[in-house]
Design a protein around this motif. Structure first.
Motif, PDB file in Angstrom:
ATOM      1  N   LYS A   4       0.837  -1.184   0.000  1.00 19.46           N
ATOM      2  CA  LYS A   4       0.000   0.000   0.000  1.00 19.46           C
ATOM      3  C   LYS A   4       0.882   1.247   0.000  1.00 19.46           C
ATOM      4  O   LYS A   4       1.964   1.259   0.584  1.00 19.46           O
ATOM      5  N   CYS A   5       0.358   2.301  -0.668  1.00 14.76           N
ATOM      6  CA  CYS A   5       1.052   3.593  -0.727  1.00 14.76           C
ATOM      7  C   CYS A   5       0.475   4.506   0.355  1.00 14.76           C
ATOM      8  O   CYS A   5      -0.577   4.234   0.945  1.00 14.76           O
ATOM      9  N   ILE A   6       1.140   5.643   0.600  1.00 16.48           N
ATOM     10  CA  ILE A   6       0.642   6.616   1.579  1.00 16.48           C
ATOM     11  C   ILE A   6      -0.728   7.129   1.151  1.00 16.48           C
ATOM     12  O   ILE A   6      -1.607   7.420   1.973  1.00 16.48           O
ATOM     13  N   CYS A   7      -0.949   7.261  -0.160  1.00 15.22           N
ATOM     14  CA  CYS A   7      -2.239   7.736  -0.644  1.00 15.22           C
ATOM     15  C   CYS A   7      -3.363   6.784  -0.272  1.00 15.22           C
ATOM     16  O   CYS A   7      -4.510   7.201  -0.066  1.00 15.22           O
ATOM     17  N   GLU A   8      -3.080   5.486  -0.197  1.00 16.70           N
ATOM     18  CA  GLU A   8      -4.099   4.492   0.133  1.00 16.70           C
ATOM     19  C   GLU A   8      -4.251   4.313   1.634  1.00 16.70           C
ATOM     20  O   GLU A   8      -5.333   3.981   2.118  1.00 16.70           O
ATOM     21  N   ILE A   9      -3.169   4.520   2.426  1.00 22.85           N
ATOM     22  CA  ILE A   9      -3.236   4.360   3.888  1.00 22.85           C
ATOM     23  C   ILE A   9      -3.967   5.537   4.528  1.00 22.85           C
ATOM     24  O   ILE A   9      -4.662   5.376   5.535  1.00 22.85           O
ATOM     25  N   CYS A  10      -3.831   6.758   3.968  1.00 25.78           N
ATOM     26  CA  CYS A  10      -4.428   7.967   4.566  1.00 25.78           C
ATOM     27  C   CYS A  10      -5.946   7.863   4.530  1.00 25.78           C
ATOM     28  O   CYS A  10      -6.541   7.449   3.534  1.00 25.78           O
ATOM     29  N   ASN A  11      -6.583   8.227   5.657  1.00 30.57           N
ATOM     30  CA  ASN A  11      -8.046   8.232   5.741  1.00 30.57           C
ATOM     31  C   ASN A  11      -8.612   9.632   6.013  1.00 30.57           C
ATOM     32  O   ASN A  11      -9.815   9.784   6.207  1.00 30.57           O
ATOM     33  N   CYS A  12      -7.728  10.681   6.062  1.00 29.42           N
ATOM     34  CA  CYS A  12      -8.203  12.054   6.284  1.00 29.42           C
ATOM     35  C   CYS A  12      -8.139  12.891   5.016  1.00 29.42           C
ATOM     36  O   CYS A  12      -8.706  13.986   4.971  1.00 29.42           O
ATOM     37  N   GLY A  13      -7.435  12.423   3.997  1.00 28.70           N
ATOM     38  CA  GLY A  13      -7.378  13.139   2.733  1.00 28.70           C
ATOM     39  C   GLY A  13      -6.339  14.230   2.664  1.00 28.70           C
ATOM     40  O   GLY A  13      -6.333  15.003   1.705  1.00 28.70           O
ATOM     41  N   ARG A  14      -5.447  14.366   3.680  1.00 25.01           N
ATOM     42  CA  ARG A  14      -4.438  15.419   3.685  1.00 25.01           C
ATOM     43  C   ARG A  14      -3.034  14.916   3.402  1.00 25.01           C
ATOM     44  O   ARG A  14      -2.097  15.703   3.364  1.00 25.01           O
ATOM     45  N   HIS A  15      -2.856  13.610   3.262  1.00 25.19           N
ATOM     46  CA  HIS A  15      -1.526  13.039   3.026  1.00 25.19           C
ATOM     47  C   HIS A  15      -1.530  12.344   1.678  1.00 25.19           C
ATOM     48  O   HIS A  15      -2.422  11.543   1.385  1.00 25.19           O
ATOM     49  N   HIS A  16      -0.584  12.688   0.881  1.00 24.09           N
ATOM     50  CA  HIS A  16      -0.442  12.040  -0.432  1.00 24.09           C
ATOM     51  C   HIS A  16       1.000  12.183  -0.873  1.00 24.09           C
ATOM     52  O   HIS A  16       1.766  13.021  -0.372  1.00 24.09           O
TER      53      HIS A  16
END
Length: 468
Positions: A4-16
């Motif tokens: 998994k990438c950081i884009c997929e792990i983030c659940n708040c929408g502020r990390h990519h």
């Protein structure tokens, strides 16, 4: 194991991930499809685009022939146009007889024989030597004084003022005569006090309907004591937590090296101007030479024309025409003038003032100093009105203040969820690698890797205490 990438792990929408390519020479890269729009909005099948209502741009042939009729041609009715009648000019008929060419100038101004004008300029004479100068000017010789008799003053008859009175009345005096004045009846009500026999009871709606209530003591809320937190301050900002810098090489300067340009050979001093332009022989210009000054022999004659021809005369200074200031006249001054003799003052009486007759006569008796207010005023006993204002006393109540609000009753504290992508290493994942586009991939930890894992630096409480 799932990557998994950081884009997929983030659940708040502020990390990519930055999504920027770092491999410039890698031509086998596939387009990145890890976006929020691609995950949340899947493609739908079986939908056609809406039809356009715009007419198609096609050439329409095989149409009927254009008749060429317009609204003006169909609605306009032609009218018969007649020529506008012109103005008839009368035929010119010359007058009978001969034309008289005489003008006012010819009839009034007759020609005269005019002799040539003689010159008034005196003949040019040369100044003689030793002769007597004639001091008579041209003005005294040509212009003589005439014997003009003294003009007698014009006698006027003596003015006799009229004895009768000036009797020319004006238009105002003729048309507007004095008229008598009639008194108008006053419609003002009499200024008499209205006295009532019923005594004033002093009752109002407030006194009748108002019921005083007893107030208890006011509840004073005790102030909460300040309790400092036992946990140390982490001094972690959003920039330190979210920003992840990439290591790169320092930029190189594109400025060329400062090298020496030129040759070490000595300069020979030759130029294009020296080679092509040779000196030409030039002759000097001709200069005129003036002869030397030679001083004349003998003494210098300093006599001029004014010294030789001018003859001096003994002339007395002119006498002033101003009278002497010491001259005094002892005769009495006659103050009679033409104005005083001809214009005598008239005996004019002052016009009387038109006064209106007095309507109210002045009483002959003594003034008794009694006014209408003193004569008609009746004093009454004044009863002060009672104040209906409530007393300024604090309102106290014995019942304690409950302090219950909708927020305290219905609000339940919730657990603060932290995005796993905000940690340096997401919990439960192990860093694997970074691809050419900058995506950081992590895989889930196994049971053996969980025992060797190091806890993250971020320590946040599981629950948040709410204080109203």
């Amino acid at each position: 194991m799932t990557r998994k990438c950081i884009c997929e792990i983030c659940n708040c929408g502020r990390h990519h991930c930055p999504h920027l390519p770092t491999g410039f020479y890698d031509k086998t890269l596939q387009p990145c499809l890890l976006t929020e729009y691609h995950d949340k909005y899947p493609a739908y099948g079986g939908l056609k685009p809406p039809d356009s209502f715009k007419p198609k741009h096609e050439y329409l042939n095989n149409r009927a022939k254009m008749d060429g009729n317009s609204t003006f041609k169909l609605d306009y009715v032609p009218h018969e146009i007649t020529r506008r009648p012109g103005r008839l000019q009368h035929e010119y008929r010359p007058k009978s007889g001969e034309i008289d060419h005489h003008t006012t100038y010819k009839t009034d101004y007759n020609p005269h024989k005019v002799k040539p004008v003689q010159s008034i300029r005196p003949a040019q004479t040369k100044p003689g030597k030793g002769g007597k100068v004639d001091t008579v000017p041209t003005y005294k010789d040509d212009y003589r004084l005439w014997e003009i008799p003294k003009r007698k003053p014009k006698t006027q008859p003596a003015y006799c003022p009229p004895a009768a009175r000036f009797g020319n009345p004006s238009t105002f005096q003729d048309d507007y005569g004095p008229k008598g004045y009639a008194l108008r009846e006053s419609l003002k009500p009499p200024n008499a006090p209205r006295v009532s026999d019923v005594p004033f009871d002093g009752l109002t709606n407030h006194k009748i309907s108002y019921v005083p209530h007893a107030l208890g003591e006011r509840y004073v809320r005790p102030q909460d004591e300040y309790k400092p937190s036992d946990k140390p301050f982490e001094s972690l900002t959003t920039h330190r937590r979210d920003y992840r810098g990439l290591h790169g090489d320092p930029t190189k300067s594109c400025k060329p090296e400062h090298g020496k340009i030129g040759s070490d050979a000595p300069f020979d001093g030759n130029s294009e101007f020296r080679d092509r332009y040779q000196p030409w022989p030039v002759t000097l210009p001709y200069v005129h030479k003036y002869p030397d000054y030679v001083q004349p022999d003998g003494p210098m004659d300093l006599n001029s024309t004014s010294h030789l021809d001018y003859v001096g005369h003994k002339v007395k200074p002119p006498a002033p025409f101003k009278p002497a200031s010491a001259r005094k006249v002892h005769a009495p001054f006659q103050g009679n003038t033409t104005m005083k003799e001809d214009f005598k003052p008239w005996d004019v009486k002052k016009t009387e003032i038109f006064k209106r007759g007095e309507e109210l006569g002045i009483p002959p008796g003594k003034f008794d100093d009694l006014t209408t207010f003193k004569a008609n005023y009746i004093p009454h006993q004044i009863n002060p009105t009672q104040s209906c204002k409530p007393t300024n006393a604090p309102l106290h109540s014995t019942t304690p203040f409950d302090g219950g609000t909708m927020y305290r009753i219905e609000y339940t504290p919730k657990r603060l969820e932290i995005c796993p992508a905000s940690y340096p290493t997401p919990p439960g994942f192990v860093y694997e690698n970074t691809d050419a586009r900058g995506h950081k991939f992590f895989h889930k930890m196994s049971a053996s890797e969980e025992n060797l894992a190091v806890p993250n630096e971020m320590h946040l409480p599981k629950e948040v205490a709410v204080v109203s």
